[in-house]
Design an enzyme around this catalytic site. Sequence first.
Site, short mmCIF file in Angstrom:
data_model
loop_
_atom_site.label_atom_id
_atom_site.label_comp_id
_atom_site.label_asym_id
_atom_site.label_seq_id
_atom_site.Cartn_x
_atom_site.Cartn_y
_atom_site.Cartn_z
N THR A 196 53.40 48.24 -66.57
CA THR A 196 52.47 47.66 -65.58
C THR A 196 52.79 48.15 -64.16
O THR A 196 51.89 48.22 -63.33
CB THR A 196 52.44 46.11 -65.64
OG1 THR A 196 53.69 45.59 -65.19
CG2 THR A 196 52.15 45.60 -67.03
N MET A 242 48.81 46.12 -61.92
CA MET A 242 47.75 45.44 -62.68
C MET A 242 48.39 44.92 -63.97
O MET A 242 48.07 45.40 -65.07
CB MET A 242 46.64 46.43 -63.02
CG MET A 242 46.12 47.24 -61.83
SD MET A 242 44.81 46.42 -60.95
CE MET A 242 43.47 46.56 -62.11
N HIS A 243 49.29 43.92 -63.84
CA HIS A 243 50.06 43.48 -65.01
C HIS A 243 49.15 43.06 -66.17
O HIS A 243 49.11 43.71 -67.21
CB HIS A 243 50.94 42.28 -64.65
CG HIS A 243 51.95 42.52 -63.58
ND1 HIS A 243 53.02 43.35 -63.74
CD2 HIS A 243 52.07 42.00 -62.32
CE1 HIS A 243 53.77 43.34 -62.64
NE2 HIS A 243 53.21 42.53 -61.77
N ASP A 244 48.48 41.93 -65.99
CA ASP A 244 47.75 41.35 -67.12
C ASP A 244 46.55 42.19 -67.57
O ASP A 244 46.25 42.24 -68.78
CB ASP A 244 47.31 39.91 -66.78
CG ASP A 244 48.52 39.00 -66.61
OD1 ASP A 244 49.62 39.37 -67.08
OD2 ASP A 244 48.37 37.93 -66.00
#
Length: 314
Positions: A196, A242-244
């Site tokens: 991420t 933009m982790h999730d």
Amino acid sequence: MPGLPLIIDCDPGVDDAVALLLALAAPEALDVLAITTVAGNVGGALTARNACLVRELAGRPEVPVFAGLDRPLVRAPVAADHFHGESGLGDLPVRAPARGPETAGAVDHLVQTLRSRPAGDVTLAVTGPMTNLAAAMREAPDIVARIRQVVAMGGARREGGNITASAEYNIHADPHAAEIVARSGVDLVLLGLDVTHQVTATPPRRARLKGLDSPQARAVGQLLAFSARTEAEIGLGGPPPMHDPCVVLWLLAPDLFRLRPCHLAIETESPLTLGHTAVEFRLSAGRPQTALWGVEADADGAFDQVCDLLGRYG
Ligand code: BDR
Ligand code: CA
């Protein structure tokens, strides 16, 4: 062909909200059966409210929201509202949603859905602490074999931690839940900070969103602008990861990511390294593969997908 039956378990959360907007934009590919929420970035009442607001923004009022557990299985709650704002949605305006969560709780809903759908049918996208899923597995161990796959954002190996020196937030916030999931034998894909942190919303990438004229794309622009400010002020200083959204992008376009088989163990004892993910690539009979671990991402390709998905709104 109908979309992949999917339940999104989340703690919105600025980047969870972006992930939801992306997932809800692609009904032909992702059949979002429900959104379940958990306490994490902010408290449980707020994450449930925020999920209801995001489904309204996405124009998908038919997707039910089930509120889940209000605290981690064992440890005390750890909020991350410094990264997500007091409301959990950065500086987006918030209000009471037109329709709130369902009366059933998330854990019961997970158990009931997994038992009533064909075995191997439902995929779970987990973008918050794994509390709901672990509680469901503990209560109804038979569901493990019925889950198609769990695709989760969590953990860190090469990158080190983002909430402590060695732990990533989602795993640190409920390490005991993560350990139950990691040991369960479920088919697990884990996208941690190692990938991420490669998929960042750089200024040129965020500028592309300005060309998309819809309330949903504008909201994503505002959420990412908020994250860019908090990353600069209290995070690691670079553009916001933009982790999730990576979870949704992997489900839609797995070729954007390179994964490696690993044996996964979670630190649940040490106060210093609580929630550390011990990711071992050297597999053996005593250390079998228990997960696929994300090691590399095509960030430009990922952002093309983000723009493509958001371009479907409006
Ligand atoms: C994860 O922690 C949360 O704050 C984010 O929503 C994301 O799920 C990143 O470490
Ligand atoms: Ca999250």
